[in-house]
Scaffold this active site. Structure first.
Site, mmCIF file in Angstrom:
data_model
loop_
_atom_site.group_PDB
_atom_site.id
_atom_site.type_symbol
_atom_site.label_atom_id
_atom_site.label_comp_id
_atom_site.label_asym_id
_atom_site.label_seq_id
_atom_site.Cartn_x
_atom_site.Cartn_y
_atom_site.Cartn_z
ATOM 1 C CD GLN A 7 -2.982 1.190 2.224
ATOM 2 O OE1 GLN A 7 -2.551 1.214 3.376
ATOM 3 N NE2 GLN A 7 -4.272 1.282 1.940
ATOM 4 C CG ASN A 58 -8.550 5.222 5.794
ATOM 5 O OD1 ASN A 58 -9.731 5.186 5.466
ATOM 6 N ND2 ASN A 58 -7.872 4.138 6.116
ATOM 7 C CE1 TYR A 66 -3.118 9.086 7.462
ATOM 8 C CE2 TYR A 66 -4.286 7.236 6.480
ATOM 9 C CZ TYR A 66 -3.748 7.866 7.587
ATOM 10 O OH TYR A 66 -3.840 7.284 8.839
ATOM 11 N NE ARG A 98 -8.794 -0.044 2.405
ATOM 12 C CZ ARG A 98 -8.870 -0.281 3.707
ATOM 13 N NH1 ARG A 98 -8.128 0.388 4.556
ATOM 14 N NH2 ARG A 98 -9.675 -1.210 4.187
ATOM 15 C CG ASN A 137 -6.408 10.779 9.682
ATOM 16 O OD1 ASN A 137 -5.976 10.869 10.829
ATOM 17 N ND2 ASN A 137 -6.183 9.725 8.926
ATOM 18 N N GLY A 141 -9.867 -6.720 8.592
ATOM 19 C CA GLY A 141 -8.811 -6.014 9.305
ATOM 20 C C GLY A 141 -8.574 -6.612 10.679
HETATM 21 C C1 LIG Z 1 -4.678 -1.125 13.804
HETATM 22 C C2 LIG Z 1 -5.244 -0.643 12.494
HETATM 23 C C3 LIG Z 1 -4.393 -0.196 11.518
HETATM 24 C C4 LIG Z 1 -4.893 0.222 10.273
HETATM 25 N N1 LIG Z 1 -4.021 0.612 9.292
HETATM 26 C C5 LIG Z 1 -4.475 0.891 8.045
HETATM 27 C C6 LIG Z 1 -3.567 1.155 6.984
HETATM 28 O O1 LIG Z 1 -2.336 1.109 7.132
HETATM 29 N N2 LIG Z 1 -4.093 1.463 5.768
HETATM 30 C C7 LIG Z 1 -5.447 1.493 5.550
HETATM 31 O O2 LIG Z 1 -5.876 1.773 4.424
HETATM 32 N N3 LIG Z 1 -6.323 1.215 6.550
HETATM 33 C C8 LIG Z 1 -5.875 0.892 7.767
HETATM 34 N N4 LIG Z 1 -6.753 0.541 8.760
HETATM 35 C C9 LIG Z 1 -8.163 0.330 8.422
HETATM 36 C C10 LIG Z 1 -8.392 -1.168 8.136
HETATM 37 O O3 LIG Z 1 -7.729 -1.546 6.938
HETATM 38 C C11 LIG Z 1 -9.890 -1.479 7.992
HETATM 39 O O4 LIG Z 1 -10.427 -0.616 7.022
HETATM 40 C C12 LIG Z 1 -10.642 -1.319 9.302
HETATM 41 O O5 LIG Z 1 -9.985 -1.997 10.354
HETATM 42 C C13 LIG Z 1 -12.075 -1.827 9.182
HETATM 43 O O6 LIG Z 1 -12.083 -3.210 8.812
HETATM 44 P P1 LIG Z 1 -12.386 -4.358 9.915
HETATM 45 O O7 LIG Z 1 -13.731 -4.013 10.469
HETATM 46 O O8 LIG Z 1 -12.382 -5.648 9.155
HETATM 47 O O9 LIG Z 1 -11.321 -4.266 10.952
HETATM 48 C C14 LIG Z 1 -6.286 0.172 10.023
HETATM 49 C C15 LIG Z 1 -7.143 -0.257 11.036
HETATM 50 C C16 LIG Z 1 -6.646 -0.686 12.247
HETATM 51 C C17 LIG Z 1 -7.589 -1.208 13.293
#
Ligand SMILES: Cc1cc2nc3c(=O)[nH]c(=O)nc-3n(C[C@H](O)[C@H](O)[C@H](O)COP(=O)(O)O)c2cc1C
Length: 357
Positions: free
Chosen positions: A100, A180, A182, A229, A237, A315
């Site tokens: 990513q 997100n 960024y 994405r 943010n 995630g």
């Molecule tokens: C600890 C953590 C780190 C994350 N880091 C990223 C990331 O590096 N890039 C990104 O696009 N989303 C990131 N996310 C968002 C996750 O990819 C995902 O969209 C989010 O956890 C919701 O999915 P889930 O309900 O299956 O956990 C992060 C989420 C968590 C909890």
């Protein structure tokens, strides 16, 4: 309706996956000095390499793109070597992995910037709230410096270099982080982009950087190994848009012309079985869709069966369950995740979650 389920193979462009179970990108802040991936990170990804596809944690393409402690980069030779050890073990286990590509823009601070300069962004507007510094102390965000028009080609070149380095590091492709709040999302949304040049104002102008970056990355990898994405309704943010449907409808139509391997959408879970903006993106796309946010075995299977998604990214479930595909196939049980161990630290809450016997 689709004949397929979560456990059936799929091709996302040229990425041939053995299942539709995707590990979502997850920042864990555990790289070594120089933001270099290390042996513990190798073990973490190795444990999770039964996924159909692993999307790496967000990885800064340039030093200026960093906004959290010890997140890995893809701009130095040592980082490329570190990532190579990870892609090797993932491939040995029969999985695929994309990197990513990340630039946080204003979601940074002088403490993360080379020479302690201001972070860069579309406009000089600070995000509300606080961030962690390198010592995990909370500090206030600062107002970033608006990028000069003349600096934009350099920003794009940073993504290109990151994409080239991802190739050297043995990845199967890349995912452009357009989500997100960024940098690319900051340009896209009218709450963070107040520019008066070709990169601000109309949606065509606000989407320009995201489209140019994606096209440039396609120039490195070919469209069939590039995904993107998007997170149209995620306010994280401090990001917002006065017309998400219009903005993302336009972006999806333009991105669709590039014929990418997939679009990865972070959906709004408050409106199951899917929100209107996500539906707009999917309708414009005409190619594989990876869906994410709060999916369980049941909701993931329903989304695939009903044709609302082609693959599902998990995630937090993947954080806590290294053998998630096996557990999904068995209908559980699932380990609980430890939120306190999400960011930073060592093997606790990272590589010590048990697998099924
Ligand atoms: C600890 C953590 C780190 C994350 N880091 C990223 C990331 O590096 N890039 C990104 O696009 N989303 C990131 N996310 C968002 C996750 O990819 C995902 O969209 C989010 O956890 C919701 O999915 P889930 O309900 O299956 O956990 C992060 C989420 C968590 C909890």
């Amino acid at each position: 309706m689709s004949q397929h389920d979560l456990f059936s193979p799929i091709a996302l462009g040229d990425l041939q996956l053995r299942s539709r179970i995707v590990m979502a990108p997850l920042t864990r802040c555990r790289a070594s000095a120089g933001n270099v991936p290390n042996a513990l990170n190798v073990e973490y990804y190795r444990q999770r390499a039964s996924a159909g596809l692993i999307i790496s944690e967000a990885t800064q393409v340039v030093p200026e793109g960093q906004g959290y402690p010890t997140t890995p980069g893809i701009h130095s030779g040592a980082q490329v070597e570190g990532w190579k050890k990870i892609t090797d073990v993932v491939h040995a286990a029969g999985s695929k992995m994309v990197l990513q590509l990340w630039h946080v823009g204003r979601v940074s601070h002088l403490v993360f910037q080379p020479d302690g300069k201001l972070p860069v962004a579309p406009s000089a507007i600070a995000p509300k709230g606080q961030l962690y510094d390198n010592a995990w102390k909370k500090i206030d965000y600062v107002a970033p410096r608006a990028l000069e028009l003349s600096e934009i080609p350099g920003v794009i070149a940073g993504y290109v270099k990151g994409a080239e380095n991802a190739k050297l590091a043995g990845f199967d492709g890349v995912e452009v982080h357009g989500a997100n709040g960024y940098l690319l999302d900051q340009f896209l949304r009218d709450s963070t982009n107040k520019r008066a040049d070709a990169y601000g104002g109309s949606v065509q102008n606000r989407a320009r950087l995201m489209l140019e970056v994606t096209e440039a990355v396609v120039g490195v990898w070919g469209a069939s190994r590039v995904g993107i994405r998007l997170s149209p309704l995620n306010p994280n943010n401090d990001i917002a848009d006065s017309d998400p449907k219009g903005t993302f409808g336009y972006v999806a139509r333009e991105l669709a012309k590039l014929k990418l391997a997939y679009v990865h959408v972070l959906e709004d879970v408050k409106t199951p079985p899917g929100d209107e903006v996500t539906s707009t993106i999917k309708a414009a796309w005409g190619a594989p869709v990876v869906a994410n946010f709060g999916y369980t075995l049941e909701t993931a299977q329903a989304a695939i069966r009903e044709g609302r998604a082609d693959a599902i990214a998990f995630g937090k479930l993947f954080i806590a369950n290294p053998d998630l595909p096996k557990r999904l196939a068995a209908g559980g049980p699932f380990n609980e995740w430890d939120m306190k161990a999400f960011y930073g630290g060592t093997e606790k809450g990272y590589t010590d979650y048990p697998a099924l016997g």
